[in-house]
Motif scaffolding. Structure first.
Motif, PDB file in Angstrom:
ATOM      1  N   GLY A 264     -12.201  26.404 -24.201  1.00  0.00           N
ATOM      2  CA  GLY A 264     -13.476  27.031 -23.898  1.00  0.00           C
ATOM      3  C   GLY A 264     -13.472  27.709 -22.541  1.00  0.00           C
ATOM      4  O   GLY A 264     -13.038  27.130 -21.547  1.00  0.00           O
ATOM      5  N   LEU A 265     -13.948  28.945 -22.494  1.00  0.00           N
ATOM      6  CA  LEU A 265     -14.126  29.672 -21.242  1.00  0.00           C
ATOM      7  C   LEU A 265     -15.624  29.788 -20.987  1.00  0.00           C
ATOM      8  O   LEU A 265     -16.337  30.451 -21.731  1.00  0.00           O
ATOM      9  CB  LEU A 265     -13.482  31.053 -21.331  1.00  0.00           C
ATOM     10  N   ASP A 266     -16.112  29.128 -19.926  1.00  0.00           N
ATOM     11  CA  ASP A 266     -17.532  29.135 -19.583  1.00  0.00           C
ATOM     12  C   ASP A 266     -17.791  30.114 -18.450  1.00  0.00           C
ATOM     13  O   ASP A 266     -17.031  30.166 -17.472  1.00  0.00           O
ATOM     14  CB  ASP A 266     -17.986  27.738 -19.152  1.00  0.00           C
ATOM     15  N   PHE A 267     -18.900  30.846 -18.555  1.00  0.00           N
ATOM     16  CA  PHE A 267     -19.257  31.819 -17.519  1.00  0.00           C
ATOM     17  C   PHE A 267     -20.772  31.906 -17.431  1.00  0.00           C
ATOM     18  O   PHE A 267     -21.465  31.835 -18.447  1.00  0.00           O
ATOM     19  CB  PHE A 267     -18.655  33.193 -17.831  1.00  0.00           C
ATOM     20  N   ALA A 268     -21.280  32.032 -16.220  1.00  0.00           N
ATOM     21  CA  ALA A 268     -22.732  32.065 -16.045  1.00  0.00           C
ATOM     22  C   ALA A 268     -23.075  32.551 -14.648  1.00  0.00           C
ATOM     23  O   ALA A 268     -22.214  32.677 -13.774  1.00  0.00           O
ATOM     24  CB  ALA A 268     -23.321  30.672 -16.270  1.00  0.00           C
ATOM     25  N   LEU A 269     -24.352  32.825 -14.455  1.00  0.00           N
ATOM     26  CA  LEU A 269     -24.911  33.066 -13.129  1.00  0.00           C
ATOM     27  C   LEU A 269     -25.929  31.968 -12.847  1.00  0.00           C
ATOM     28  O   LEU A 269     -26.768  31.656 -13.700  1.00  0.00           O
ATOM     29  CB  LEU A 269     -25.591  34.434 -13.061  1.00  0.00           C
ATOM     30  N   TYR A 270     -25.838  31.370 -11.655  1.00  0.00           N
ATOM     31  CA  TYR A 270     -26.785  30.346 -11.224  1.00  0.00           C
ATOM     32  C   TYR A 270     -27.693  30.937 -10.149  1.00  0.00           C
ATOM     33  O   TYR A 270     -27.219  31.578  -9.205  1.00  0.00           O
ATOM     34  CB  TYR A 270     -26.052  29.126 -10.669  1.00  0.00           C
ATOM     35  N   ILE A 271     -28.993  30.682 -10.307  1.00  0.00           N
ATOM     36  CA  ILE A 271     -29.987  31.197  -9.353  1.00  0.00           C
ATOM     37  C   ILE A 271     -30.692  30.016  -8.699  1.00  0.00           C
ATOM     38  O   ILE A 271     -31.396  29.260  -9.383  1.00  0.00           O
ATOM     39  CB  ILE A 271     -31.014  32.086 -10.066  1.00  0.00           C
ATOM     40  N   PRO A 272     -30.517  29.813  -7.393  1.00  0.00           N
ATOM     41  CA  PRO A 272     -31.223  28.725  -6.699  1.00  0.00           C
ATOM     42  C   PRO A 272     -32.579  29.194  -6.171  1.00  0.00           C
ATOM     43  O   PRO A 272     -32.719  30.300  -5.657  1.00  0.00           O
ATOM     44  CB  PRO A 272     -30.266  28.388  -5.547  1.00  0.00           C
ATOM     45  N   LEU A 273     -33.569  28.334  -6.313  1.00  0.00           N
ATOM     46  CA  LEU A 273     -34.900  28.575  -5.764  1.00  0.00           C
ATOM     47  C   LEU A 273     -35.335  27.303  -5.054  1.00  0.00           C
ATOM     48  O   LEU A 273     -35.005  26.211  -5.501  1.00  0.00           O
ATOM     49  CB  LEU A 273     -35.899  28.930  -6.868  1.00  0.00           C
ATOM     50  N   GLY A 274     -36.091  27.431  -3.964  1.00  0.00           N
ATOM     51  CA  GLY A 274     -36.514  26.219  -3.292  1.00  0.00           C
ATOM     52  C   GLY A 274     -37.296  26.460  -2.029  1.00  0.00           C
ATOM     53  O   GLY A 274     -37.521  27.604  -1.610  1.00  0.00           O
ATOM     54  N   THR A 275     -37.689  25.365  -1.420  1.00  0.00           N
ATOM     55  CA  THR A 275     -38.522  25.400  -0.226  1.00  0.00           C
ATOM     56  C   THR A 275     -37.873  26.197   0.896  1.00  0.00           C
ATOM     57  O   THR A 275     -38.521  26.999   1.569  1.00  0.00           O
ATOM     58  CB  THR A 275     -38.785  23.963   0.262  1.00  0.00           C
ATOM     59  N   ASP A 276     -36.581  25.983   1.120  1.00  0.00           N
ATOM     60  CA  ASP A 276     -35.889  26.608   2.247  1.00  0.00           C
ATOM     61  C   ASP A 276     -35.028  27.793   1.834  1.00  0.00           C
ATOM     62  O   ASP A 276     -34.142  28.220   2.587  1.00  0.00           O
ATOM     63  CB  ASP A 276     -35.013  25.567   2.955  1.00  0.00           C
TER      64      ASP A 276
END
Length: 295
Positions: A264-276
């Motif tokens: 399996g080849l996994d690929f993605a974009l992660y988007i962080p959101l938060g207080t700081d």
């Protein structure tokens, strides 16, 4: 805080809506899948068999004769897995999304090695159909860092209703070893509920993290889903949220998985959101999973 709760509630709802209403159908098991010691694979109907020989009728090759001693797998298959004239085989990596596990468990004797961005390394193995264990490390000693994170992940899987509802519970338990290591452990204790079959499902979970001798006061929430898009493709989203008294954090992802044979080849974009976190950022994710054992 109400705004953040609304965002995650909306994401939770989208994840739930993505799960289709699963209806149990009666599988036509006249079709069988045959693998041989020579690495060949055939799909067809059994014409006849005896103690030494199996005669199989296939769509493209007609009738073929296979010696019983050469057969490594003989498995009934579901006619509904033929879509557009193509056989969509079993999902070989149905027990997790990009990182988080779901309610499905590895079958006894199945295992896989997972690598994320070269540094994250983990091996998982199914000891029974209800219990699996993972162990991993980040080999920072290769860079003379003086410390090496290691961990184990025991997981219990509970099939409530076959191919419909599966539960799991487990713990990610880590520590750091080496000359500059912090002796305190870290990790998370988690529980998940997965709705749907191995090709299309939604997963909801929560866990409590710990580190430096303290537990998080609020749970870490998870909402993930997987949807098969073809014989070798999967659409996957894995999302986390934490809402504390004075701080909140969300990690959203969107991507997929491509099967190259059983790898399996996994690929993605992660988007962080938060207080700081000011602004909008996206970090790429890339990983591979190599199966072993009775896959």
């Amino acid at each position: 805080m109400k705004r953040q709760l609304t965002i995650f509630t909306f994401l939770f709802a989208i994840t739930l809506i993505s799960q289709y209403v699963y209806s149990q159908s009666s599988a036509d098991t006249t079709l069988v899948r045959v693998k041989t010691a020579q690495g060949n694979e055939f799909i067809g109907t059994i014409v006849s068999e005896d103690a030494d020989l199996l005669v199989l009728k296939t769509e493209s090759l007609g009738e073929i004769r296979i010696l019983k001693k050469d057969i490594t797998l003989l498995q009934p298959i579901d006619n509904t897995k033929f879509i557009g004239g193509v056989y969509w085989g079993e999902n070989p990596q149905a027990t997790r999304y990009f990182w988080t596990p779901n309610g499905y468990g590895l079958k006894q004797g199945e295992g896989y090695y997972q690598n994320i961005w070269v540094l994250y390394n983990q091996v998982s193995y199914g000891f029974t159909k209800y219990f699996s264990m993972s162990a991993g490390m980040i080999p920072s000693f290769l860079f003379d860092a003086g410390f090496t994170p290691i961990w184990v992940v025991p997981k219990f899987s509970i099939p409530v209703e076959s191919e419909k509802v599966n539960l799991s519970a487990g713990a990610f338990m880590g520590t750091v070893i080496g000359r500059n290591a912090d002796s305190s452990g870290f990790g998370i204790v988690f529980g998940t509920a997965t709705f749907g079959n191995r090709d299309r499902n939604s997963n909801f979970g929560l866990g409590y993290g710990y580190g430096e001798g303290q537990w998080t006061k609020s749970p870490i929430l998870n909402a993930s889903f997987m949807r098969r898009t073809g014989p070798k493709g999967y659409f996957i989203s894995e999302n986390y949220a934490y809402f504390g008294k004075d701080v909140w954090f969300m990690l959203l992802s969107l991507g997929g998985r491509r099967m190259i044979k059983n790898v399996g080849l996994d690929f993605a974009l992660y988007i962080p959101l938060g207080t700081d976190i000011d602004g909008l950022y996206a970090a790429p994710f890339l990983g591979i999973t190599v199966p072993f054992g009775d896959y």
